[in-house]
Structure formats: C-alpha cells, structure tokens
Design an enzyme around this catalytic site. Structure first.
Site, PDB file in Angstrom:
ATOM      1  N   LYS A 172      40.285  20.359 119.206  1.00  0.00           N
ATOM      2  CA  LYS A 172      40.113  20.855 120.570  1.00  0.00           C
ATOM      3  C   LYS A 172      41.017  22.060 120.806  1.00  0.00           C
ATOM      4  CE  LYS A 172      43.496  17.529 122.390  1.00  0.00           C
ATOM      5  NZ  LYS A 172      43.765  16.489 123.391  1.00  0.00           N
TER       6      LYS A 172
ATOM      7  N   TYR B  34      62.894  45.009 132.403  1.00  0.00           N
ATOM      8  CA  TYR B  34      62.623  44.798 133.819  1.00  0.00           C
ATOM      9  C   TYR B  34      63.767  44.040 134.501  1.00  0.00           C
ATOM     10  CZ  TYR B  34      57.714  46.232 133.456  1.00  0.00           C
ATOM     11  OH  TYR B  34      56.562  46.942 133.292  1.00  0.00           O
TER      12      TYR B  34
END
Length: 788
Positions: free
Chosen positions: A453, A681
């Site tokens: 999955k 940042y």
C-alpha cells in the site's frame, strides 16, 4: 551444444514446475530430484538424483579436473565481488582469466562459475560465500584454490553461526589446502580462528599492527584519493588508491598485499592502481523518454553477465517491445569468432525487436542477426549519439549492456526522463532477503500477505510487486482500488486484497479480480448488489475484518448474527477467503496483555463464523512486529509490511534486515559565510563567531524532507562525514554546514538516509515514525530500482 536442465526444489521455487514448458521449447536433457511422469516428456533423457545441487557440484568438480592452472579463491563477509573484479583489472594484462560472474558465490553459483573454465584460460578468480556451517567444504573441494584472500569479518550471516570465530573457521576451510592466503590482521576473531584452524603457516597478514607481514605505516588523504605507505620484506612503498571511502580502501589494501605476495612488482601495482575503475555491481531500472524503460547494466560486459541481464529484460512486460544496445565484449580471453558465435546464439533465443551494436568487434561478429532482427551498428558511442537512433524509440524496454570504456552513461543520460535529480534507490535484492528472513520465522505452511500500500511504502509498487511475485509471496495487499488496478495492469496475477474499498469502486475491482476487505454490513450489502449484476464467475472472494480492540474498522460481536445470515444466503455469490483483524500495539512490550486479549477475541469471533458457515477460511492478525513478538498467533497467514522494507519496529530483527530504500541528493552550491551572518528563512541559521562553509542541497520539504529537520536537528552524509542542517528547511532545498568536511563541491552526492543515517534515525529526529517519512517521499523524487 546440448543443454542440461537441473531441476532443484528450493524453499520458494521448484525447478520441476518448469519441466513441461522447457520440453515444449526443445529441451531434452533433465536431471531431477523427484519422480516425474515420463509420458509428458516422451523423447527426453531424464536422470533422477537425490540432490540436484550436489549433482551440479559433482559435474563441476569433474569439469574442474580437466584444468591444472591455478585458482585464486576469495571469501569473507563483504567485498568479495569488488576484490575479485579489481584483481581481474590488475591481472588481465598478464593472464587470460576466468572469473565468477557478478556475485556467483553460493552452493549453486560457484559450480556454475567453475563450468566456465576453458583450455585457453591460465588463471581463475572465484569467490565463495556461505551462510551456515558445513557449506564451505563442498566449495573448497570443488575449487581447490592455490592462493586465497580473506576480505574481512563482519555481521553478514551471523544468524547462521554460534559466534564470529565459528563463522571465520568455517570460511577458512576454503584455504586448508592452498599454498597461502592473505587476510587483514585487525579482526581479532579471524586471527583466533586462523590459530585454532592450524593455518598460521599459510596465513599472510596485512594491517596497521606491528608484526603484520604487510604493515600500513600511514594513510593520508590525497587530491586523487588516498595515499598509503606500506612496508613489506624490508621495502617501503607508497601507493595511491584512487578512492576515499573506507570500504574501497580496505578492499584495495587487501589487493595490494595479495599482489605483492603473488609476485607483482610494486611499480606495476602503482601503475595499474591508477587505471582502476569503480565496481558497480548494480543493474538499474530507470524511466526513459517516450514511455520507455531503461535497464542500465553498462559497467562491464562478459558472456555470463549478458545472459543475466537478458533474463532480467525478459521479466519486463510493461512495454510493447524489447531493444538491446550492446558494446564490444573486452578482455574475454578467447577469439572474437568464438565469442560472438556464443553471443549470437544467446541473442537468437530472445524476443528482441531491435539490436544496436557499438564497436567494431560486436558489429562484425553479430552481423548475421540482421537477417532476423532490426540491426544497426555503430563505430563508437560518439557515432551513436551523433546519429540519434533513439529518437524513434517509444514504448520499449531497452537494455544497455556495455563495457565501461564505451561510456554508455552518455547515452543513458541523453534518454533518461529528465526529472528532479534527488533520487530514491530501491534495492530489490534487499526486498527478497527481508521476505526470506521473515519467512524463516514462520511455522511451515503459514502464508505471507505482502503489504504494498501507499506505493509500497513509498518505494514503488509495480517493481516491488514483481519481485514479490518472483519470490513466491502468497498475497498482496493495497490500501485503495486504484493501487491494485495499477498492479494488475503491470501483469501481476497474485491475489490482491484491497483494504479500503467503496461502492463506486466495486465494478472496476471485480473486473480486475481485486478482493475487497469487508468491514461493515453496509459495505457487504453494497458489494453484493454490484456482484449480482456483474458477469464475474461466482463465488467471489472477500476478506472479512473483525474488530478486536483497534476500534477503527471491522465487524463487532453484535454484528455477527446478521453477517452470518447474509453470508449463508449469498454463498452462490461470495466466499470468505479470509478472516482478519489488527493488533493495536504489536511492537510495544508494555501492551502484551492487550495484544494477547485481541488475539483471544479474534480466535473466539473467527471460530463462531467458521462454525456458523461450516468453513475454514484463512485467518490472519499479525503485522511485521507481531510476526516476531507473537509467534503463537501466526495462524494461517501473516501480513508483512514495514519489515519487508528493512525496518523492524521491535528492533529484534533489525541487525538482520537489509536496507531497501536509500534517499540521495546532491550539492547545488557551496559558499563561505562570514561570522555573525544568518542563513535561510527567518534568519534562524547563524554562522556564529567564525566563518562557515555552507552547502545548499537540492532537497526540501516538498520532496518529503520534513521542515522539522532543520536547524541542526538532523544531518546528512557527504564524503562519509555528517553535515548538520543549518537554518530552516526550504520547500525545494536545504542548507548544511560543511565547514569540517574537506573539498565539498557542487555535484557531490549527499546521502539523506540509507545505511547511515537510517530512515528510522531521520524519522526520530523529525519526531515521527519511519512509516510516515517513507510514505512522504514525493512523486517528483525519481525512483531507481536495482539488483546486485
């Protein structure tokens, strides 16, 4: 030349299953372990033996007796293949050499290697590996080496031996009758084993310790690699090793010691070291332009490795046609006429739509194939790139098989799908190993449902599914129908369970033979409604989920009465393939009592259903952690998920699992940042009171490298050294501090996770679990699959 097929019954595969197909394809000579029905093989020559593997070894033993030239045998925990290839590169100018293909060092691989011996050879180089006591004696009897090299002693296959000394002693049986062998002196357990095995007189040591026959006096970084000073027989020589990583240095130190003892002059060794090429034993599968798939096996070329690569090509069914690009085969030790006659015979057996040769010898030697296949020849790789025949390729699988000197990487780079250069490398050998490891912990007859999955935990579901099919997984499981449909369209015929299905998906699931997990009465009724109007033969398999304490999905005890009623009246439409549940905390020893209570409840509920419907469906409740911690609850099947991908949540098997996924990026830029400057940042990164060298890496949180890993909470590896993050992680890039790492430059490879740091370590730094990190690697990160 007549062919002999030896049918061997293995743990996952049985060669006897292929007898009829091989007979239909023209094979007439078979050696078998089981009684076979001869009426289906009326013209065949069939010989029955007790053990096919031993019979193969005996055949090879008699073949070995035809030749009296010396053999060099290599064993150890790691590095056998690399050392074999490097010894070949150092010695081929002096001897026609026969050597093991790739990593053919097992009970089957060694005899297959020996069967390549021919009269024109003058030296053999073979590797031999074992995984349990008693195996090496067979290989030693077969090889009868004159010289030996012991690479190192590590953790590989520790589980098969009582301790490292026993493992070393078993491996040393390879050298009992040789003239001498070289070994590294710094492995204490190996030294003890040599003494206990009475092999000290044959043992030639190398290492840093005083008393080593070949003593390393110094080891220094060099612009072109690593410089070592080595004393031997009163002489001191300096050797430049053209690599910096520790494994390569260890392997080449062993090679140098061996070659000195072998009689090669130090000056010759120095010259040939500079000509060494890296040994890349990986066959990679990549995405190409125009919906093509590329198989990159362009690191060496010999007849046996060509056959292996063609076998891998045969297994690919996604595209409409298959194409081969092949270079001249160099250093074969035989005449071109004989060599290319064998290559031609090999290619004629394959379904190849187009063949492209690069080099004069292959172009001439394979010219006769032009009568049956689209055939084009080119003088060189440069000529091929100039003509650009690849522009016409579409919906094809292309195998590139060439010697390294032909630089096929230039072609592969030209036609690879241009994507983000950050890549997730998936080791398919590791998938097979991990599957086998967990299988060894199961009771006989217990099936494995492999969880693929979320794109096989981020690894890529289609290629993982092919590997699982080949290695005999019993079931596959996906989360949603579209994942299962993708697997079916790739030609995978294994039964597939879909864990989360809904009414709108039922029709397409039935069309693709996907089996739903049913967890509620409403869902069951909806599925039956769709099933009644479908044309699929009934009864159709379903998997019924029982709620035992997870409180997520499943039928509770109060639902059983109506569930049984519906199933009893619908037996012409559905059959209960399995009953399942899920443990809430299988990896937590503190929750053992809760897990045991869940298992008990599952047994009670499943027994009521089995008795009520008079059926015996498959039962399964355990995940990867549960397989290890609750062996009494294996029932009929287990669900193997994260463990398959190299992570054991319990930690009990972690040392035995192999790493499947390795995330790599590269350095985009390196800059010097002055003291008291900010980085990134928010100015959260600070250079502090000294100048720092900062490398910007082409990976960010949009790729799945979490923002929480910034500001020194994680590190990456560059040149084998940790480089801590500095500043915030950006969307598409991040910065790391490389002040203490010499010679970092743009383009250098960066290891994000893999062997070190592991995915579990990075997940822990991010404050999450490995499942989340693995499944968060974005689609723009290129997946590259490889076999070693």
């Amino acid at each position: 030349m007549a062919s002999l097929f030896i049918a061997i019954e293995g743990k996952q595969h049985d060669g006897h299953d292929y007898l009829r197909t091989l007979y239909q394809n023209g094979y007439r000579n078979f050696l078998v372990e089981k009684q076979v029905e001869l009426t289906s093989l009326p013209e065949a020559n069939v010989v029955k033996v007790a053990d096919g593997t031993r019979a193969l070894q005996q055949i090879a033993y008699h073949h070995r007796n035809l030749y009296d030239y010396p053999i060099i045998a290599i064993t150890g925990s790691n590095g056998k293949t690399t050392i074999k290839e490097w010894l070949f590169q150092m010695l081929w100018q002096d001897y026609p050499i026969v050597r093991s293909p790739k990593s053919y060092n097992s009970q089957i691989g060694v005899p297959l290697s020996v069967l390549q011996m021919r009269l024109h050879h003058e030296l053999g180089i073979f590797e031999a590996g074992i995984s349990e006591p008693g195996e090496m004696q067979n290989l030693a009897t077969l090889l009868r080496p004159k010289f030996g090299l012991f690479t190192n002693l590590g953790s590989a296959h520790d589980e098969g031996f009582s301790n490292r000394i026993q493992k070393a002693s078993e491996k040393l049986k390879l050298f009992e009758h040789c003239d001498w062998f070289v070994y590294p002196s710094y492995y204490e357990d190996l030294s003890v084993a040599i003494e206990e095995s009475n092999l000290s007189q044959k043992a030639i040591s190398w290492g840093k310790a005083a008393g080593s026959r070949y003593q390393i006096l110094s080891m220094l970084d060099h612009d072109a690699g690593t410089s070592i000073r080595l004393s031997s027989d009163s002489d001191v020589n300096s050797f430049l090793i053209p690599f910096r990583d520790a494994a390569a240095i260890e392997n080449l130190c062993g090679c140098i010691a061996f070659l000195l003892k072998f009689g090669m002059k130090a000056e010759t060794i120095k010259e040939r070291l500079l000509l060494l090429e890296p040994v890349n034993m990986r066959l990679e599968l990549k995405e190409g332009i125009n919906n093509c798939q590329l198989i990159d096996d362009a690191y060496n070329s010999d007849l046996r490795s060509l056959e292996i690569a063609l076998d891998f090509l045969d297994q690919q069914h996604q595209q409409e046609k298959k194409i081969l690009v092949i270079s001249d085969i160099l250093q074969s030790g035989t005449t071109d006429t004989k060599l290319y006659a064998e290559v031609s015979a090999l290619l004629q057996e394959r379904d190849l739509a187009e063949i492209y040769t690069i080099g004069a010898a292959s172009s001439t030697g394979l010219q006769q194939l032009a009568s049956t296949t689209k055939f084009s020849s080119f003088e060189s790789t440069v000529h091929f790139l100039k003509e650009q025949p690849y522009l016409s390729w579409s919906k094809a699988t292309i195998l590139f098989k060439g010697a390294r000197s032909f630089q096929f990487e230039q072609i592969i780079e030209r036609i690879s799908l241009k994507a983000h250069q950050t890549r997730l490398e998936i080791n398919l050998n590791a998938i097979a190993h991990n599957l086998s490891l967990y299988r060894s912990h199961l009771k006989p007859g217990v099936k494995i449902m492999a969880m693929i999955k979320s794109a096989a935990y981020g690894s890529g579901s289609t290629e993982i599914a092919k590997t699982l099919k080949f290695h005999k997984a019993d079931y596959l499981a996906v989360a949603y129908p579209d994942e299962g449909i993708k697997i079916r369209k790739a030609g995978i015929e294994l039964p597939i369970m879909v864990m989360n299905s809904y009414e709108g998906s039922f029709a397409s699931m039935i069309e693709q033979r996907l089996e739903p997990e049913i967890f509620s009465l409403e869902q069951l009724k909806a599925f039956l409604s769709v099933l009644r109007v479908s044309r699929r033969p009934s009864p159709y398999p379903i998997h019924v989920k029982l709620e035992t304490g997870m409180n997520r999905l499943g039928f509770g005890e109060s639902d059983l009465h109506e569930l049984l009623q519906i199933c009893q009246t619908s037996q012409d439409l559905i059959k209960m393939a399995s009953l399942l549940s899920h443990l809430s905390a299988a990896d937590d020893p503190n929750e053992n009592s809760f897990g045991e209570a869940q298992i008990q409840k599952f047994e009670i509920l499943s027994q009521k259903i089995s008795e009520g419907l008079q059926i015996q469906p498959i039962r399964h409740i355990l995940n990867s952690a549960g397989i290890v911690r609750f062996p009494k609850a294996h029932f009929d099947m287990v669900r193997l998920g994260i463990g398959l991908y190299g992570v054991d949540p319990t930690g009990l098997l972690q040392d035995q699992l192999h790493t499947v996924a390795t995330l790599k990026s590269f350095v985009s830029q390196v800059r010097n940042v002055a003291p008291n400057e900010s980085i990134g940042y928010g100015r959260s990164g600070q250079s502090g009171n000294k100048e720092r060298r900062i490398a910007t890496i082409a990976i960010g949180y949009a790729d799945g490298y979490f923002r929480s890993l910034g500001n020194g909470k994680a590190h990456v590896m560059i040149h084998g050294h940790p480089a801590p993050t500095i500043g915030n992680i950006c969307m598409d890039m991040c910065m790391v501090d490389v002040t203490e790492i010499p010679e970092v430059k743009p383009g250098d490879e960066v290891l994000i996770f893999g062997e070190q740091p592991t995915v579990s370590e990075v997940a822990n730094w991010a404050g999450t679990i490995s499942y989340e990190l693995m499944t968060s690697i974005s689609d723009r990160v290129k997946r590259v699959f490889y076999l070693e």
